[in-house]
Design a protein around this motif. Structure first.
Motif, PDB file in Angstrom:
ATOM      1  N   MET A   1      45.741  79.739 -40.044  1.00  0.00           N
ATOM      2  CA  MET A   1      45.243  80.333 -41.542  1.00  0.00           C
ATOM      3  C   MET A   1      43.745  80.163 -41.726  1.00  0.00           C
ATOM      4  O   MET A   1      43.418  78.938 -41.635  1.00  0.00           O
ATOM      5  N   ILE A   2      43.051  81.205 -41.150  1.00  0.00           N
ATOM      6  CA  ILE A   2      41.458  81.274 -41.452  1.00  0.00           C
ATOM      7  C   ILE A   2      41.491  81.661 -42.989  1.00  0.00           C
ATOM      8  O   ILE A   2      41.800  82.363 -43.574  1.00  0.00           O
ATOM      9  N   CYS A   3      40.658  80.701 -43.772  1.00  0.00           N
ATOM     10  CA  CYS A   3      40.169  80.869 -44.950  1.00  0.00           C
ATOM     11  C   CYS A   3      38.733  81.383 -45.384  1.00  0.00           C
ATOM     12  O   CYS A   3      37.824  80.642 -44.870  1.00  0.00           O
ATOM     13  N   GLY A   4      38.812  82.517 -45.772  1.00  0.00           N
ATOM     14  CA  GLY A   4      37.494  82.988 -45.919  1.00  0.00           C
ATOM     15  C   GLY A   4      36.873  83.030 -47.320  1.00  0.00           C
ATOM     16  O   GLY A   4      37.654  82.682 -48.223  1.00  0.00           O
ATOM     17  N   GLY A   5      35.821  83.615 -47.546  1.00  0.00           N
ATOM     18  CA  GLY A   5      35.188  83.639 -49.117  1.00  0.00           C
ATOM     19  C   GLY A   5      33.979  84.501 -49.023  1.00  0.00           C
ATOM     20  O   GLY A   5      33.999  85.532 -48.122  1.00  0.00           O
ATOM     21  N   ILE A   6      32.888  84.177 -49.886  1.00  0.00           N
ATOM     22  CA  ILE A   6      31.771  84.977 -49.772  1.00  0.00           C
ATOM     23  C   ILE A   6      30.942  84.747 -48.542  1.00  0.00           C
ATOM     24  O   ILE A   6      31.167  83.820 -47.740  1.00  0.00           O
ATOM     25  N   ASN A   7      30.072  85.707 -48.262  1.00  0.00           N
ATOM     26  CA  ASN A   7      29.255  85.691 -46.971  1.00  0.00           C
ATOM     27  C   ASN A   7      30.210  85.453 -45.715  1.00  0.00           C
ATOM     28  O   ASN A   7      29.799  84.712 -44.906  1.00  0.00           O
ATOM     29  N   VAL A   8      31.403  85.838 -45.651  1.00  0.00           N
ATOM     30  CA  VAL A   8      32.107  85.874 -44.427  1.00  0.00           C
ATOM     31  C   VAL A   8      31.516  86.312 -43.160  1.00  0.00           C
ATOM     32  O   VAL A   8      31.985  85.802 -42.109  1.00  0.00           O
TER      33      VAL A   8
ATOM     34  N   VAL B   1      49.581  82.573 -30.853  1.00  0.00           N
ATOM     35  CA  VAL B   1      49.652  81.688 -32.043  1.00  0.00           C
ATOM     36  C   VAL B   1      49.635  82.751 -33.252  1.00  0.00           C
ATOM     37  O   VAL B   1      49.191  83.838 -33.240  1.00  0.00           O
ATOM     38  N   LEU B   2      50.578  82.508 -34.263  1.00  0.00           N
ATOM     39  CA  LEU B   2      50.699  83.218 -35.602  1.00  0.00           C
ATOM     40  C   LEU B   2      49.398  83.140 -36.264  1.00  0.00           C
ATOM     41  O   LEU B   2      49.200  81.967 -36.544  1.00  0.00           O
ATOM     42  N   ILE B   3      48.679  84.176 -36.623  1.00  0.00           N
ATOM     43  CA  ILE B   3      47.247  83.932 -37.157  1.00  0.00           C
ATOM     44  C   ILE B   3      47.159  84.723 -38.428  1.00  0.00           C
ATOM     45  O   ILE B   3      47.486  86.003 -38.453  1.00  0.00           O
ATOM     46  N   GLY B   4      46.716  83.962 -39.407  1.00  0.00           N
ATOM     47  CA  GLY B   4      46.656  84.716 -40.871  1.00  0.00           C
ATOM     48  C   GLY B   4      45.113  84.531 -41.134  1.00  0.00           C
ATOM     49  O   GLY B   4      44.606  83.729 -40.844  1.00  0.00           O
ATOM     50  N   GLY B   5      44.598  85.393 -42.029  1.00  0.00           N
ATOM     51  CA  GLY B   5      43.480  85.642 -42.659  1.00  0.00           C
ATOM     52  C   GLY B   5      43.704  85.576 -44.281  1.00  0.00           C
ATOM     53  O   GLY B   5      44.112  86.612 -44.585  1.00  0.00           O
ATOM     54  N   LEU B   6      43.179  84.624 -44.957  1.00  0.00           N
ATOM     55  CA  LEU B   6      43.244  84.563 -46.475  1.00  0.00           C
ATOM     56  C   LEU B   6      41.870  84.991 -46.987  1.00  0.00           C
ATOM     57  O   LEU B   6      40.920  84.716 -46.597  1.00  0.00           O
ATOM     58  N   CYS B   7      42.015  85.784 -47.976  1.00  0.00           N
ATOM     59  CA  CYS B   7      41.080  86.364 -48.815  1.00  0.00           C
ATOM     60  C   CYS B   7      40.123  87.195 -48.044  1.00  0.00           C
ATOM     61  O   CYS B   7      40.534  88.465 -47.318  1.00  0.00           O
ATOM     62  N   THR B   8      38.849  86.922 -47.673  1.00  0.00           N
ATOM     63  CA  THR B   8      37.977  87.903 -46.574  1.00  0.00           C
ATOM     64  C   THR B   8      38.126  87.621 -45.104  1.00  0.00           C
ATOM     65  O   THR B   8      37.563  88.397 -44.278  1.00  0.00           O
TER      66      THR B   8
ATOM     67  N   VAL C   1      52.143  91.579 -43.158  1.00  0.00           N
ATOM     68  CA  VAL C   1      52.594  90.688 -41.956  1.00  0.00           C
ATOM     69  C   VAL C   1      52.883  92.111 -41.082  1.00  0.00           C
ATOM     70  O   VAL C   1      53.604  92.650 -41.168  1.00  0.00           O
ATOM     71  N   ASP C   2      52.090  91.782 -39.833  1.00  0.00           N
ATOM     72  CA  ASP C   2      52.311  92.834 -39.060  1.00  0.00           C
ATOM     73  C   ASP C   2      52.344  92.018 -37.533  1.00  0.00           C
ATOM     74  O   ASP C   2      51.574  91.643 -37.132  1.00  0.00           O
ATOM     75  N   GLY C   3      53.756  91.900 -37.080  1.00  0.00           N
ATOM     76  CA  GLY C   3      54.004  90.957 -35.835  1.00  0.00           C
ATOM     77  C   GLY C   3      53.289  89.731 -36.169  1.00  0.00           C
ATOM     78  O   GLY C   3      53.718  88.927 -37.078  1.00  0.00           O
ATOM     79  N   ASN C   4      52.364  89.212 -35.270  1.00  0.00           N
ATOM     80  CA  ASN C   4      51.606  87.737 -35.318  1.00  0.00           C
ATOM     81  C   ASN C   4      50.383  87.783 -36.015  1.00  0.00           C
ATOM     82  O   ASN C   4      49.630  86.934 -35.899  1.00  0.00           O
ATOM     83  N   ARG C   5      50.330  88.936 -37.064  1.00  0.00           N
ATOM     84  CA  ARG C   5      49.271  88.689 -37.566  1.00  0.00           C
ATOM     85  C   ARG C   5      49.194  88.912 -39.222  1.00  0.00           C
ATOM     86  O   ARG C   5      50.305  89.964 -39.715  1.00  0.00           O
ATOM     87  N   ILE C   6      48.630  88.036 -39.871  1.00  0.00           N
ATOM     88  CA  ILE C   6      48.941  88.121 -41.216  1.00  0.00           C
ATOM     89  C   ILE C   6      47.584  88.162 -41.984  1.00  0.00           C
ATOM     90  O   ILE C   6      46.492  87.715 -41.636  1.00  0.00           O
ATOM     91  N   THR C   7      47.474  88.952 -43.136  1.00  0.00           N
ATOM     92  CA  THR C   7      46.255  89.211 -44.008  1.00  0.00           C
ATOM     93  C   THR C   7      46.623  89.178 -45.376  1.00  0.00           C
ATOM     94  O   THR C   7      47.800  89.599 -45.865  1.00  0.00           O
TER      95      THR C   7
END
Length: 334
Positions: free
Chosen positions: A88-95, A115-122, A164-170
Motif C-alpha cells: 500500500m503506497i500512502c500519498g498526500g499533498i505534494n505527491v 504483488v497486489l499493489i494499492g494507492g491510498l489517497c493521492t 479494485v481492478d485485478g491486482n491494483r487498488i486505489t
C-alpha cells in the motif's frame, strides 16, 4: 471479470498472517494510513489471533513526515518484498514531488513479481506514473481528479470511494481506507469479522466500490431544489465547453429569467458567476497540480483566450495564473 488476486482469497485457518507493507511518501495523509492499519489491528483483536501483520517502509528507512507535520519512524527502506505481500503506497499533498525516480523504479520492480499493489489517497498518481494503472479502472481524491484525468488518459478514472481492478487498488482518501480494508477483510476472513471491525470503529455505514466519494449537489450547496441541482450538475460536467444560461434553463424547463432568480435566491449570485467560479476552481487545480501550459489550462476550462482567462483569474483570486503557478512552485519541495 479479472481473477481475484491470491492475497484477497479467503485464507485457510492454518495460514500464516497476511503481511501488508505500507510505504509512506513524504507528506502522506495520516488519516488514510492510520485508518488502514487500525482496521487490521482491530481484525486481529476481534479474531483473537494474528491474522495480519504489517511493515512500514519509506525512502531512507529512518523517518518521514505526514502532511500534519508529525514525524514517523519507519521499519526500513524500500526493500525487496515477497510475492504474497500486499503493498500500500500512502500519498498526500505534494505527491508529484514525492514520486521520484527511485520510488518509481522500485515500484515497477516489485510489480513485476505480481504483488497486489494499492494507492491510498493521492498515491494513484504514483501508481499511474509508474505505468501500473494503464488500461485499468482507478480513483483518486476528488480534488486531484482534474489533473489526473489530463495526465493519465490511459486510465479509466472513476469517482468511486475505492476501486479494485485485478491486482491494483486505489482509494479516494479520507475514510475510504476503512471501506477498502473492510472489503479486504471480508474477502479474506468473511463478512462477520469485517462487520465486527466496523462496529469497533463506530463505522455504521460501510461503503462499497459503487459509492461515489463526494456529497450530492444538494448536500454540498445546502439547498434541496431538484432543478437547481440538475443545472449545477450540468455545469460541473461541461467545463471545457460551457453551456449558455438559456440552454441550461431550457434543459430544466424554465426561462432564463427564472433561472437567474433561482440562483440569486439560493446562492446569492448569477448562474454566469457561479459557472465562472467552477471553471476557475478547476483551472486553479490544474495550475497547481500539473505542468500544463497556462494556454492549455485556459482551453481546458472553457476560456477562448489566455488574456480573458488571466483577467477573470485575477478578478477572482487577486493574482495572475502565472504568479499562482510560480508561488506554488516556490512552496513545493524539490
Amino acid at each position: 471479470m479479472s481473477q481475484m488476486h491470491p492475497a484477497m482469497r479467503k485464507a485457510p485457518p492454518t495460514d500464516k498472517p497476511r503481511r501488508f507493507v505500507f510505504v509512506l511518501l513524504d507528506d502522506f495523509t495520516l488519516l488514510c494510513f492510520s485508518a488502514a492499519v487500525e482496521s487490521l489491528r482491530i481484525a486481529n483483536r476481534m479474531a483473537g489471533k494474528p491474522l495480519y501483520e504489517w511493515r512500514i517502509l519509506g525512502e531512507g528507512g529512518d523517518t518521514t513526515q505526514s502532511s500534519s507535520g508529525s514525524g514517523f519512524r519507519l521499519d526500513g527502506d524500500l526493500e525487496e518484498l515477497n510475492r504474497d505481500d500486499t503493498l500500500m503506497i500512502c500519498g498526500g499533498i505534494n505527491v508529484q514531488a514525492a514520486t521520484n525516480k527511485r520510488v518509481l523504479s522500485w515500484l515497477r520492480r516489485e510489480a513485476r513479481k505480481g504483488v497486489l499493489i494499492g494507492g491510498l489517497c493521492t498515491a494513484a498518481f504514483t501508481l499511474a506514473k509508474a505505468g501500473l494503472l494503464t488500461g485499468k479502472r482507478a480513483t483518486i481524491h476528488w480534488e486531484n481528479q482534474d489533473s489526473f484525468a489530463e495526465e493519465f488518459q490511459e486510465v479509466e478514472l472513476t469517482k468511486s470511494v475505492f476501486v479494485v481492478d485485478g491486482n491494483r487498488i486505489t482509494t479516494a482518501g479520507g475514510t475510504s481506507s476503512i471501506d477498502l480494508m473492510l472489503k479486504l477483510i471480508a474477502d479474506h476472513q468473511g463478512e462477520e469479522l469485517a462487520n465486527m471491525v466496523a462496529d469497533q470503529l463506530i463505522y455504521a455505514s460501510i461503503r462499497t466500490d459503487q459509492d461515489t466519494q463526494r456529497l450530492s449537489v444538494p448536500t454540498r450547496i445546502g439547498v434541496r431544489h431538484p432543478k437547481l441541482s440538475k443545472v449545477i450538475q450540468l455545469m460541473e460536467t461541461n467545463i471545457e465547453e460551457p453551456i449558455s444560461p438559456s440552454i441550461l434553463a431550457k434543459n430544466v424547463g424554465m426561462s432564463t429569467r427564472q433561472l437567474e432568480r433561482l440562483f440569486r435566491r439560493y446562492l446569492n449570485r448569477s448562474p454566469k458567476r457561479y459557472y465562472m467560479e467552477l471553471r476557475l476552481q478547476k483551472a486553479r487545480n490544474l495550475l497547481m497540480q500539473t505542468d500544463m501550459s497556462v494556454i492549455n489550462v485556459a482551453l481546458a476550462c472553457g476560456f477562448a483566450s489566455p488574456s480573458h482567462f488571466s483577467k477573470c483569474y485575477r478578478s477572482h483570486y487577486e493574482t495572475t495564473p502565472y504568479r499562482e503557478r510560480g508561488s506554488h512552485a516556490a512552496r513545493t519541495p524539490i
